[in-house]
Enzyme design. Sequence first.
Site, PDB file in Angstrom:
ATOM      1  N   ASP A 156       0.974  -1.067  -0.029  1.00 48.65           N
ATOM      2  CA  ASP A 156      -0.069   0.200   0.123  1.00 48.65           C
ATOM      3  C   ASP A 156       0.541   1.635   0.162  1.00 48.65           C
ATOM      4  O   ASP A 156       2.228   0.918   0.041  1.00 48.65           O
ATOM      5  CB  ASP A 156      -1.127  -0.036   1.368  1.00 48.65           C
ATOM      6  CG  ASP A 156      -1.772  -1.118   0.958  1.00 48.65           C
ATOM      7  OD1 ASP A 156      -2.065  -2.150   0.818  1.00 48.65           O
ATOM      8  OD2 ASP A 156      -1.904  -1.576   2.852  1.00 48.65           O
TER       9      ASP A 156
HETATM   10  N1  URA Z   1      -1.184  -6.006   3.519  1.00 48.41           N
HETATM   11  C1  URA Z   1      -1.725  -4.978   3.815  1.00 48.41           C
HETATM   12  O1  URA Z   1      -2.893  -4.621   4.623  1.00 48.41           O
HETATM   13  N2  URA Z   1      -1.374  -3.185   3.622  1.00 48.41           N
HETATM   14  C2  URA Z   1       0.047  -4.139   2.711  1.00 48.41           C
HETATM   15  O2  URA Z   1       0.881  -3.038   1.703  1.00 48.41           O
HETATM   16  C3  URA Z   1       0.835  -5.157   2.649  1.00 48.41           C
HETATM   17  C4  URA Z   1       0.011  -6.237   3.320  1.00 48.41           C
END
Ligand code: URA
Length: 241
Positions: free
Chosen positions: A108
């Site tokens: 993310d």
């Molecule tokens: N899980 C999440 O919620 N976000 C990420 O970026 C990676 C794994």
Amino acid sequence: MIMSKQTLDRILQSQGFGARKYCRALIDEGEVTINGQVAADYAARIETDGLVFTLFDEEWTYREHLYIALNKPANFECSRKPSHHPGVLSILPEQFSWRDVQPVGRLDHDTTGMLLLSDDGAFIHAQSSPKRHVPKIYVATTQEPVTDALIESLKSGVQLHDEPAPLAAQTCRQIDAHRLEIVLEQGKYHQVKRMLAAAGNHCAALERIAVGGLTLAHLGLEEGEWCYLSPEQLALLMPAA
Ligand code: URA
């Protein structure tokens, strides 16, 4: 070892320095040196294995494929068409984009830590395949204090609303009052954040500290730094037998 000779213009093109015509012009203009000598003949066939060349006074090693680890900072998107933040590719040398380097899976925009990137489609596919069960290790900072019940829920499995079955962490352990280490084998969309929410807490910050046996600590990368991965480091990405 397979030896492979190619003309210099094709070599530069393969390394992402532009179209062949442009690469020929760079060579004609004396911008490329090999072993301290200006390489003026774009049609000369050159051994690529172990080739080191200098372009615009910067040294490059020929690489058939790129295998890269980046310690991703927050506020960068993994998407190839980023919309709200700059893309992670903007952190890397420009010619890597020309080589079609892509993130292996996504983090993310606000997640930090280890992101692998490559231009080797077979490697990207193999690493991303759910069948390979490559463990990914995250450190999550929680809004509410970490409890034994939270750890138990994450280990035994939580139901996410668009998943057919509960998802469980491979392992999970408390680090301190507001941090836990969670190991996942899957890579579902927002998985850590959604699992924490489903277990009654909230993820305030997330860092990926390892993929397979390759850790950020091992690579010694500061946020925003990247490195090429050696064959030994690539081997660590395989799940332990
Ligand atoms: N899980 C999440 O919620 N976000 C990420 O970026 C990676 C794994």
